[in-house]
Design a protein around this motif. Structure first.
Motif, PDB file in Angstrom:
ATOM      1  N   THR A  87      29.578  38.026  38.048  1.00 52.41           N
ATOM      2  CA  THR A  87      30.461  38.113  36.891  1.00 52.41           C
ATOM      3  C   THR A  87      31.909  38.352  37.308  1.00 52.41           C
ATOM      4  O   THR A  87      32.190  38.864  38.394  1.00 52.41           O
ATOM      5  CB  THR A  87      30.018  39.252  35.953  1.00 52.41           C
ATOM      6  N   ILE A  88      32.828  37.999  36.425  1.00 50.63           N
ATOM      7  CA  ILE A  88      34.253  38.203  36.657  1.00 50.63           C
ATOM      8  C   ILE A  88      34.562  39.693  36.511  1.00 50.63           C
ATOM      9  O   ILE A  88      34.149  40.331  35.536  1.00 50.63           O
ATOM     10  CB  ILE A  88      35.087  37.380  35.660  1.00 50.63           C
ATOM     11  N   ILE A  89      35.286  40.256  37.466  1.00 49.15           N
ATOM     12  CA  ILE A  89      35.574  41.688  37.412  1.00 49.15           C
ATOM     13  C   ILE A  89      36.538  41.992  36.259  1.00 49.15           C
ATOM     14  O   ILE A  89      37.315  41.132  35.829  1.00 49.15           O
ATOM     15  CB  ILE A  89      36.140  42.213  38.747  1.00 49.15           C
ATOM     16  N   LYS A  90      36.488  43.237  35.797  1.00 52.54           N
ATOM     17  CA  LYS A  90      37.256  43.629  34.612  1.00 52.54           C
ATOM     18  C   LYS A  90      38.755  43.431  34.812  1.00 52.54           C
ATOM     19  O   LYS A  90      39.455  42.986  33.885  1.00 52.54           O
ATOM     20  CB  LYS A  90      36.946  45.082  34.257  1.00 52.54           C
ATOM     21  N   ASP A  91      39.280  43.763  35.994  1.00 54.50           N
ATOM     22  CA  ASP A  91      40.723  43.626  36.231  1.00 54.50           C
ATOM     23  C   ASP A  91      41.190  42.188  36.022  1.00 54.50           C
ATOM     24  O   ASP A  91      42.259  41.951  35.442  1.00 54.50           O
ATOM     25  CB  ASP A  91      41.071  44.082  37.650  1.00 54.50           C
ATOM     26  N   ASP A  92      40.396  41.239  36.489  1.00 55.50           N
ATOM     27  CA  ASP A  92      40.774  39.834  36.318  1.00 55.50           C
ATOM     28  C   ASP A  92      40.661  39.402  34.860  1.00 55.50           C
ATOM     29  O   ASP A  92      41.450  38.580  34.380  1.00 55.50           O
ATOM     30  CB  ASP A  92      39.916  38.945  37.212  1.00 55.50           C
ATOM     31  N   LEU A  93      39.675  39.928  34.151  1.00 53.80           N
ATOM     32  CA  LEU A  93      39.552  39.618  32.721  1.00 53.80           C
ATOM     33  C   LEU A  93      40.755  40.154  31.949  1.00 53.80           C
ATOM     34  O   LEU A  93      41.294  39.473  31.066  1.00 53.80           O
ATOM     35  CB  LEU A  93      38.261  40.208  32.154  1.00 53.80           C
ATOM     36  N   VAL A  94      41.186  41.360  32.278  1.00 51.89           N
ATOM     37  CA  VAL A  94      42.360  41.941  31.627  1.00 51.89           C
ATOM     38  C   VAL A  94      43.585  41.067  31.884  1.00 51.89           C
ATOM     39  O   VAL A  94      44.363  40.759  30.971  1.00 51.89           O
ATOM     40  CB  VAL A  94      42.604  43.380  32.127  1.00 51.89           C
ATOM     41  N   THR A  95      43.756  40.645  33.128  1.00 53.27           N
ATOM     42  CA  THR A  95      44.886  39.783  33.478  1.00 53.27           C
ATOM     43  C   THR A  95      44.818  38.455  32.730  1.00 53.27           C
ATOM     44  O   THR A  95      45.837  37.962  32.213  1.00 53.27           O
ATOM     45  CB  THR A  95      44.910  39.522  34.991  1.00 53.27           C
ATOM     46  N   LEU A  96      43.628  37.866  32.664  1.00 56.56           N
ATOM     47  CA  LEU A  96      43.468  36.590  31.967  1.00 56.56           C
ATOM     48  C   LEU A  96      43.818  36.732  30.490  1.00 56.56           C
ATOM     49  O   LEU A  96      44.512  35.878  29.918  1.00 56.56           O
ATOM     50  CB  LEU A  96      42.040  36.081  32.134  1.00 56.56           C
ATOM     51  N   LEU A  97      43.377  37.805  29.850  1.00 53.62           N
ATOM     52  CA  LEU A  97      43.711  38.030  28.439  1.00 53.62           C
ATOM     53  C   LEU A  97      45.225  38.197  28.257  1.00 53.62           C
ATOM     54  O   LEU A  97      45.800  37.709  27.270  1.00 53.62           O
ATOM     55  CB  LEU A  97      42.976  39.255  27.913  1.00 53.62           C
ATOM     56  N   GLU A  98      45.859  38.851  29.196  1.00 50.36           N
ATOM     57  CA  GLU A  98      47.320  39.007  29.128  1.00 50.36           C
ATOM     58  C   GLU A  98      48.014  37.651  29.237  1.00 50.36           C
ATOM     59  O   GLU A  98      48.988  37.377  28.520  1.00 50.36           O
ATOM     60  CB  GLU A  98      47.801  39.938  30.248  1.00 50.36           C
ATOM     61  N   GLU A  99      47.533  36.792  30.133  1.00 47.82           N
ATOM     62  CA  GLU A  99      48.121  35.462  30.307  1.00 47.82           C
ATOM     63  C   GLU A  99      47.924  34.605  29.061  1.00 47.82           C
ATOM     64  O   GLU A  99      48.810  33.840  28.664  1.00 47.82           O
ATOM     65  CB  GLU A  99      47.508  34.778  31.528  1.00 47.82           C
ATOM     66  N   VAL A 100      46.758  34.730  28.453  1.00 46.51           N
ATOM     67  CA  VAL A 100      46.477  33.972  27.228  1.00 46.51           C
ATOM     68  C   VAL A 100      47.415  34.399  26.099  1.00 46.51           C
ATOM     69  O   VAL A 100      47.815  33.594  25.262  1.00 46.51           O
ATOM     70  CB  VAL A 100      44.991  34.165  26.813  1.00 46.51           C
ATOM     71  N   LYS A 162      46.772  26.359  39.078  1.00 46.62           N
ATOM     72  CA  LYS A 162      47.194  26.941  40.358  1.00 46.62           C
ATOM     73  C   LYS A 162      47.920  28.267  40.141  1.00 46.62           C
ATOM     74  O   LYS A 162      47.665  29.258  40.837  1.00 46.62           O
ATOM     75  CB  LYS A 162      48.098  25.953  41.099  1.00 46.62           C
ATOM     76  N   GLU A 163      48.820  28.290  39.167  1.00 45.79           N
ATOM     77  CA  GLU A 163      49.592  29.497  38.892  1.00 45.79           C
ATOM     78  C   GLU A 163      48.700  30.616  38.370  1.00 45.79           C
ATOM     79  O   GLU A 163      48.888  31.791  38.708  1.00 45.79           O
ATOM     80  CB  GLU A 163      50.709  29.180  37.889  1.00 45.79           C
ATOM     81  N   LEU A 164      47.718  30.264  37.543  1.00 45.77           N
ATOM     82  CA  LEU A 164      46.811  31.269  36.998  1.00 45.77           C
ATOM     83  C   LEU A 164      45.940  31.870  38.096  1.00 45.77           C
ATOM     84  O   LEU A 164      45.748  33.098  38.159  1.00 45.77           O
ATOM     85  CB  LEU A 164      45.936  30.654  35.907  1.00 45.77           C
ATOM     86  N   LEU A 165      45.441  31.034  38.991  1.00 38.22           N
ATOM     87  CA  LEU A 165      44.575  31.524  40.068  1.00 38.22           C
ATOM     88  C   LEU A 165      45.298  32.522  40.975  1.00 38.22           C
ATOM     89  O   LEU A 165      44.679  33.439  41.514  1.00 38.22           O
ATOM     90  CB  LEU A 165      44.041  30.359  40.903  1.00 38.22           C
ATOM     91  N   GLU A 166      46.601  32.346  41.141  1.00 38.19           N
ATOM     92  CA  GLU A 166      47.369  33.272  41.971  1.00 38.19           C
ATOM     93  C   GLU A 166      47.358  34.683  41.384  1.00 38.19           C
ATOM     94  O   GLU A 166      47.573  35.665  42.102  1.00 38.19           O
ATOM     95  CB  GLU A 166      48.804  32.764  42.118  1.00 38.19           C
ATOM     96  N   LYS A 167      47.101  34.778  40.083  1.00 36.58           N
ATOM     97  CA  LYS A 167      47.079  36.078  39.405  1.00 36.58           C
ATOM     98  C   LYS A 167      45.661  36.626  39.251  1.00 36.58           C
ATOM     99  O   LYS A 167      45.494  37.749  38.759  1.00 36.58           O
ATOM    100  CB  LYS A 167      47.734  35.938  38.024  1.00 36.58           C
ATOM    101  N   LEU A 168      44.670  35.841  39.661  1.00 38.14           N
ATOM    102  CA  LEU A 168      43.259  36.250  39.548  1.00 38.14           C
ATOM    103  C   LEU A 168      42.658  36.224  40.952  1.00 38.14           C
ATOM    104  O   LEU A 168      41.955  35.281  41.320  1.00 38.14           O
ATOM    105  CB  LEU A 168      42.503  35.297  38.623  1.00 38.14           C
ATOM    106  N   PRO A 169      42.917  37.235  41.767  1.00 31.70           N
ATOM    107  CA  PRO A 169      42.554  37.186  43.187  1.00 31.70           C
ATOM    108  C   PRO A 169      41.061  37.150  43.478  1.00 31.70           C
ATOM    109  O   PRO A 169      40.670  36.835  44.603  1.00 31.70           O
ATOM    110  CB  PRO A 169      43.186  38.476  43.741  1.00 31.70           C
ATOM    111  N   HIS A 170      40.239  37.455  42.491  1.00 33.19           N
ATOM    112  CA  HIS A 170      38.795  37.478  42.722  1.00 33.19           C
ATOM    113  C   HIS A 170      38.102  36.267  42.101  1.00 33.19           C
ATOM    114  O   HIS A 170      36.877  36.275  41.927  1.00 33.19           O
ATOM    115  CB  HIS A 170      38.188  38.762  42.155  1.00 33.19           C
ATOM    116  N   CYS A 171      38.881  35.224  41.777  1.00 30.90           N
ATOM    117  CA  CYS A 171      38.325  34.062  41.083  1.00 30.90           C
ATOM    118  C   CYS A 171      38.620  32.754  41.818  1.00 30.90           C
ATOM    119  O   CYS A 171      39.546  32.672  42.631  1.00 30.90           O
ATOM    120  CB  CYS A 171      38.891  33.968  39.659  1.00 30.90           C
TER     121      CYS A 171
END
Length: 263
Positions: A87-100, A162-171
């Motif tokens: 599963t995607i770790i919580k920190d990355d989910l938080v970051t993804l929601l912020e980007e959205v 590419k830009e999003l992945l740079e902010k999601l280090p565990h994905c």
């Protein structure tokens, strides 16, 4: 690659969309279903390897496989047992929601048995017309940070990816259509799912074959002993495959299995 004798093939891994299931009819062609039955009669173990989740497997027309690699490898199971999840770790989910929130784009958050979109637009509807598997509701997704999220379907272009992945280090990401990419946690891939099932059933990699058509199939096609690309596959997939068969709508799977004398 040195091609093994196809008589040694003991396990075959199949993508679904564009491989087993037609993009035109959204069904398994009769010849494909017949080929699967013949393979089973010959003692070959059959596995699904798809980006779809459990809730999208009704399209398999009740044909039972020996194992299911779903969500591009994040959730792998047999009819009786879950053998791997990631599963995607919580920190990355938080970051993804912020980007959205900052740069709004449709995003589908995939759980074990369903998917939630933050919002839908014509891009989501266009993909649903292709897959018949993305009609999930849209609304507030803030609570997904407290859920087991296995994959996120992000409707962004390749530069934004590419830009999003740079902010999601565990994905990591995978893409089979220009409209979106799948964001997944590092550690689960179709290749990883194959290895999990080989261990589970005590099979050898040298006795494997895989069939696919999309960019998210390249890793598994490079991994197995014998790789087959469908005629409707993109050029990158065809270039790395050992054999290119006809399209899914032109009896491609049946023709490939006959080419390798598997029945």
């Amino acid at each position: 690659m040195t091609m093994p004798m196809t008589s040694t093939i003991k396990a075959i891994f199949f993508d679904i969309d564009g491989t087993l299931v037609s993009f035109k009819t959204h069904q398994i062609p009769p010849s494909t279903l017949e080929a699967l039955k013949k393979l089973r009669e010959n003692g070959i173990q059959l596995f699904i390897a798809t980006g779809r989740g459990k809730d999208g497997l009704d399209v398999l027309d009740h044909f039972e496989f020996d194992g299911y690699i779903t969500l591009n490898g994040q959730y792998c199971y047999t009819k009786d047992e879950l053998i791997y999840e990631n599963t995607i770790i919580k920190d990355d989910l938080v970051t993804l929601l912020e980007e959205v929130e900052k740069h709004p784009f449709p995003c589908g958050f995939t759980l074990e048995n369903t998917k939630y979109f933050n919002y839908r637009d014509e891009r989501v509807d266009e993909i649903h017309e292709i897959t018949h598997n993305d009609d999930h509701p849209a609304g507030d997704c803030s609570n997904v940070v407290n859920e087991k999220v296995y994959q996120c379907m992000c409707f962004i272009d390749t530069q934004e990816e590419k830009e999003l992945l740079e902010k999601l280090p565990h994905c990591i990401s995978a893409r089979w259509h220009p409209l979106f990419c799948d964001i997944s946690p590092i550690g689960g891939t179709k290749q990883k799912g194959i290895d999990k099932f080989l261990d589970y059933y005590h099979l050898d990699l040298e006795n494997t074959m895989a069939v696919g058509d999309g960019g998210n199939d390249i890793e598994m096609l490079n991994h197995v002993a014998v790789s087959v690309a469908m005629g409707n596959a993109n050029d990158e997939v065809k270039e790395i495959a050992d054999y290119v068969t006809a399209s899914v709508d032109d009896d491609g799977l049946m023709k490939a299995m006959k080419h390798f004398n598997l029945f």
